[in-house]
Design a protein around this motif. Structure first.
Motif, PDB file in Angstrom:
ATOM      1  N   ARG A 230      52.774 103.101  49.083  1.00  0.00           N
ATOM      2  CA  ARG A 230      52.069 102.976  47.798  1.00  0.00           C
ATOM      3  C   ARG A 230      50.837 102.090  47.958  1.00  0.00           C
ATOM      4  O   ARG A 230      50.608 101.145  47.212  1.00  0.00           O
ATOM      5  N   LYS A 231      50.033 102.436  48.958  1.00  0.00           N
ATOM      6  CA  LYS A 231      48.887 101.610  49.322  1.00  0.00           C
ATOM      7  C   LYS A 231      47.814 102.504  49.927  1.00  0.00           C
ATOM      8  O   LYS A 231      48.123 103.506  50.577  1.00  0.00           O
ATOM      9  N   VAL A 232      46.565 102.170  49.711  1.00  0.00           N
ATOM     10  CA  VAL A 232      45.459 102.859  50.359  1.00  0.00           C
ATOM     11  C   VAL A 232      45.082 102.111  51.628  1.00  0.00           C
ATOM     12  O   VAL A 232      44.763 100.925  51.583  1.00  0.00           O
ATOM     13  N   TYR A 233      45.134 102.810  52.753  1.00  0.00           N
ATOM     14  CA  TYR A 233      44.700 102.225  54.023  1.00  0.00           C
ATOM     15  C   TYR A 233      43.290 102.711  54.341  1.00  0.00           C
ATOM     16  O   TYR A 233      43.008 103.912  54.290  1.00  0.00           O
ATOM     17  N   ASP A 234      42.414 101.781  54.687  1.00  0.00           N
ATOM     18  CA  ASP A 234      41.016 102.096  54.957  1.00  0.00           C
ATOM     19  C   ASP A 234      40.801 102.441  56.426  1.00  0.00           C
ATOM     20  O   ASP A 234      41.595 102.075  57.302  1.00  0.00           O
ATOM     21  N   LEU A 235      39.681 103.116  56.688  1.00  0.00           N
ATOM     22  CA  LEU A 235      39.284 103.477  58.047  1.00  0.00           C
ATOM     23  C   LEU A 235      37.792 103.221  58.190  1.00  0.00           C
ATOM     24  O   LEU A 235      36.984 103.781  57.445  1.00  0.00           O
ATOM     25  N   THR A 236      37.429 102.353  59.126  1.00  0.00           N
ATOM     26  CA  THR A 236      36.021 102.033  59.373  1.00  0.00           C
ATOM     27  C   THR A 236      35.737 102.152  60.863  1.00  0.00           C
ATOM     28  O   THR A 236      36.640 102.296  61.685  1.00  0.00           O
ATOM     29  N   ALA A 237      34.459 102.103  61.218  1.00  0.00           N
ATOM     30  CA  ALA A 237      34.065 102.159  62.626  1.00  0.00           C
ATOM     31  C   ALA A 237      32.753 101.419  62.821  1.00  0.00           C
ATOM     32  O   ALA A 237      31.926 101.342  61.908  1.00  0.00           O
ATOM     33  N   PHE A 238      32.588 100.897  64.030  1.00  0.00           N
ATOM     34  CA  PHE A 238      31.353 100.235  64.447  1.00  0.00           C
ATOM     35  C   PHE A 238      30.494 101.272  65.151  1.00  0.00           C
ATOM     36  O   PHE A 238      30.930 101.908  66.118  1.00  0.00           O
ATOM     37  N   LEU A 239      29.263 101.475  64.677  1.00  0.00           N
ATOM     38  CA  LEU A 239      28.379 102.508  65.199  1.00  0.00           C
ATOM     39  C   LEU A 239      27.136 101.876  65.817  1.00  0.00           C
ATOM     40  O   LEU A 239      26.688 100.823  65.382  1.00  0.00           O
ATOM     41  N   PRO A 240      26.536 102.548  66.816  1.00  0.00           N
ATOM     42  CA  PRO A 240      25.486 101.914  67.614  1.00  0.00           C
ATOM     43  C   PRO A 240      24.108 101.917  66.980  1.00  0.00           C
ATOM     44  O   PRO A 240      23.786 102.749  66.124  1.00  0.00           O
ATOM     45  N   ALA A 241      23.282 100.984  67.468  1.00  0.00           N
ATOM     46  CA  ALA A 241      21.861 100.960  67.126  1.00  0.00           C
ATOM     47  C   ALA A 241      21.081 101.955  67.978  1.00  0.00           C
ATOM     48  O   ALA A 241      20.108 102.556  67.513  1.00  0.00           O
ATOM     49  N   ASN A 242      21.499 102.142  69.219  1.00  0.00           N
ATOM     50  CA  ASN A 242      20.799 103.005  70.161  1.00  0.00           C
ATOM     51  C   ASN A 242      20.840 104.452  69.687  1.00  0.00           C
ATOM     52  O   ASN A 242      21.917 105.024  69.502  1.00  0.00           O
ATOM     53  N   ARG A 243      19.672 105.046  69.471  1.00  0.00           N
ATOM     54  CA  ARG A 243      19.634 106.389  68.915  1.00  0.00           C
ATOM     55  C   ARG A 243      20.142 107.437  69.892  1.00  0.00           C
ATOM     56  O   ARG A 243      20.744 108.435  69.492  1.00  0.00           O
ATOM     57  N   ASP A 244      19.935 107.240  71.191  1.00  0.00           N
ATOM     58  CA  ASP A 244      20.467 108.182  72.171  1.00  0.00           C
ATOM     59  C   ASP A 244      21.994 108.166  72.143  1.00  0.00           C
ATOM     60  O   ASP A 244      22.635 109.229  72.143  1.00  0.00           O
ATOM     61  N   ALA A 245      22.595 106.969  72.092  1.00  0.00           N
ATOM     62  CA  ALA A 245      24.051 106.871  72.004  1.00  0.00           C
ATOM     63  C   ALA A 245      24.561 107.464  70.699  1.00  0.00           C
ATOM     64  O   ALA A 245      25.626 108.094  70.660  1.00  0.00           O
ATOM     65  N   LEU A 246      23.811 107.289  69.628  1.00  0.00           N
ATOM     66  CA  LEU A 246      24.201 107.841  68.331  1.00  0.00           C
ATOM     67  C   LEU A 246      24.208 109.370  68.383  1.00  0.00           C
ATOM     68  O   LEU A 246      25.154 110.013  67.909  1.00  0.00           O
ATOM     69  N   ASP A 247      23.173 109.961  68.977  1.00  0.00           N
ATOM     70  CA  ASP A 247      23.075 111.418  69.024  1.00  0.00           C
ATOM     71  C   ASP A 247      24.058 112.027  70.015  1.00  0.00           C
ATOM     72  O   ASP A 247      24.597 113.114  69.775  1.00  0.00           O
ATOM     73  N   ARG A 248      24.297 111.356  71.106  1.00  0.00           N
ATOM     74  CA  ARG A 248      25.211 111.890  72.121  1.00  0.00           C
ATOM     75  C   ARG A 248      26.673 111.742  71.715  1.00  0.00           C
ATOM     76  O   ARG A 248      27.518 112.540  72.134  1.00  0.00           O
ATOM     77  N   GLY A 249      26.979 110.732  70.883  1.00  0.00           N
ATOM     78  CA  GLY A 249      28.379 110.401  70.660  1.00  0.00           C
ATOM     79  C   GLY A 249      28.935 110.658  69.285  1.00  0.00           C
ATOM     80  O   GLY A 249      30.153 110.534  69.094  1.00  0.00           O
TER      81      GLY A 249
END
Length: 434
Positions: A230-249
């Motif tokens: 009877r609880k909501v569990y959250d889901l978050t993530a740490f994402l990169p500044a590097n645009r190449d890593a962002l696009d590749r991953g």
């Protein structure tokens, strides 16, 4: 509300966004007591043992009262991708004395839960609106995320193990459920899918699609566990500044849709892996910056938005530490100059907490310089250069986050602030002062 009615309401919210495991209920719980902006802080497993900063420090310097979320870093993955505690002593076994305990009472031999997790439990009792997440991975702890995400079977086993360990609280060697209720969600700090971060990480080209599939598996199992609890569990993530890593991953728009919110790397744009001194966390590119492509908070935020990130889910990272070089040419107040390498640091070369950097000014050899247009500050003594954020720069970043209508700020890491809470006070003022 009965369990049946609560579950029906939860499921209705889920289906309303077209997911079998809705993001919308989690977002409803992400209003943090009516505040329109979140303040997320990382407290590390080693803050107490290595730096002498217990959880109680966050109460005494005023930080805890200003946080909406706290990420406990880090839980790790074994080679098969299952969740494990890398340091059971720090996490849940060490007995905390009364003068370092949040509630002022010493741990007793034989109690079900001790260590950092019990202190976080006490912190939540003192600040009931605070949501606490277990953060998995980190720079040195991301070696086996690719294994965890590889197949439907490995994803299911990974998520099940993490829920069992951190949300159900079934800690090895402790009574069943000893840590249940400590954590309200899970934060994934995989650095980085499809892109090698720390040397030795397992990297596969299919990590990009597998990361999205992993988030869907998390949503499925967190939803089911939430119904039971009877609880909501959250889901978050740490994402990169590097645009190449962002696009590749990352399939960015879909990743953001599945997350309660994301924390976005707003620091380490430059450091002593480069020989030229530079800003590590400026809001805008300073005039004369010689690097290509340039980096800044503004550039990184825009890159995420352009790829489909909603503004209200972007939580921009801010550093409570500085990056430093030595053997620096004495020109331009040390900025954009060649160095001989990393400046000596207390814990690692080229790295120093703000609470230590602040004391350098008192010695009289360093001068403080500031670029208000770019939004960064540095110290220079003619030889050694430290780029860092002080309360003025953090207030500036808070205003930037507010003006751009972003979701809030994320702090790495809380042990870098002073006993007076100078950094959290500056950031809070920028986020909230009109």
């Amino acid at each position: 509300m009965s369990m049946k009615r609560w579950g029906a309401a939860f499921l209705a919210g889920a289906l309303s966004v077209g997911l079998s495991v809705a993001a919308s209920p989690a977002q409803a719980h992400d209003r943090h007591g009516g505040s329109a902006v979140r303040t997320v802080g990382y407290y590390t497993q080693w803050s107490f043992a290595d730096r002498g900063i217990p959880v109680r420090y966050l109460v005494e310097n005023g930080t805890a009262a200003k946080l909406t979320h706290l990420n406990y870093a880090f839980g790790l993955l074994d080679e098969q991708g299952r969740c494990v505690s890398s340091d059971p002593v720090a996490d849940y076994q060490r007995q905390i004395p009364a003068d370092q305990a949040v509630n002022g009472r010493a741990d007793r031999p034989g109690q079900a839960l001790a260590g950092n997790l019990n202190q976080l439990k006490q912190l939540k009792q003192k600040f009931p609106k605070l949501r606490v997440y277990i953060s998995l991975g980190g720079w040195t702890g991301s070696a086996y995320f690719s294994n965890a995400a590889l197949t439907p079977q490995s994803r299911a086993a990974h998520v099940k193990s993490c829920i069992d360990l951190w949300l159900k609280g079934n800690l090895p060697g402790a009574p069943a459920g000893a840590a249940k209720g400590v954590f309200d969600g899970i934060d994934l700090d995989w650095e980085w899918p499809s892109t090698e971060g720390n040397a030795g990480n397992v990297v596969r080209p299919e990590d990009k699609q597998n990361f999205t599939a992993l988030l869907r598996e998390y949503r499925t199992q967190l939803f089911k566990q939430g119904l039971k609890d009877r609880k909501v569990y959250d889901l978050t993530a740490f994402l990169p500044a590097n645009r190449d890593a962002l696009d590749r991953g990352y399939e960015v728009a879909e990743v953001y849709r599945l997350l309660t919110f994301a924390t976005v790397q707003g620091y380490d744009y430059h450091g002593t892996w480069e020989r030229t001194t530079n800003q590590q966390s400026a809001l805008r590119v300073p005039e004369g910056d010689p690097t290509t492509p340039p980096d800044s908070g503004e550039i990184v935020v825009d890159a995420h938005i352009q790829r489909g990130a909603p503004r209200h889910k972007i939580t921009l990272g801010v550093p409570y530490y500085g990056r430093g070089w030595t053997g620096v040419t004495n020109r331009n107040n040390g900025l954009f100059q060649q160095s001989t390498g990393a400046a000596p640091g207390t814990y690692e070369a080229g790295f120093e907490d703000y609470r230590t950097l602040k004391t350098l000014l008192a010695g009289g050899t360093y001068r403080l310089y500031r670029d208000p247009e770019a939004g960064h500050a540095w110290l220079f003594d003619g030889t050694t250069f430290w780029n860092y954020d002080d309360p003025i720069e953090l207030e500036r970043k808070g205003r930037f986050i507010r003006d751009r209508k972003l979701g809030g700020a994320m702090i790495w890491s809380l042990d870098g602030d002073t006993p007076q809470g100078e950094l959290i006070n500056g950031l809070h003022a920028g986020l909230h002062r009109r």
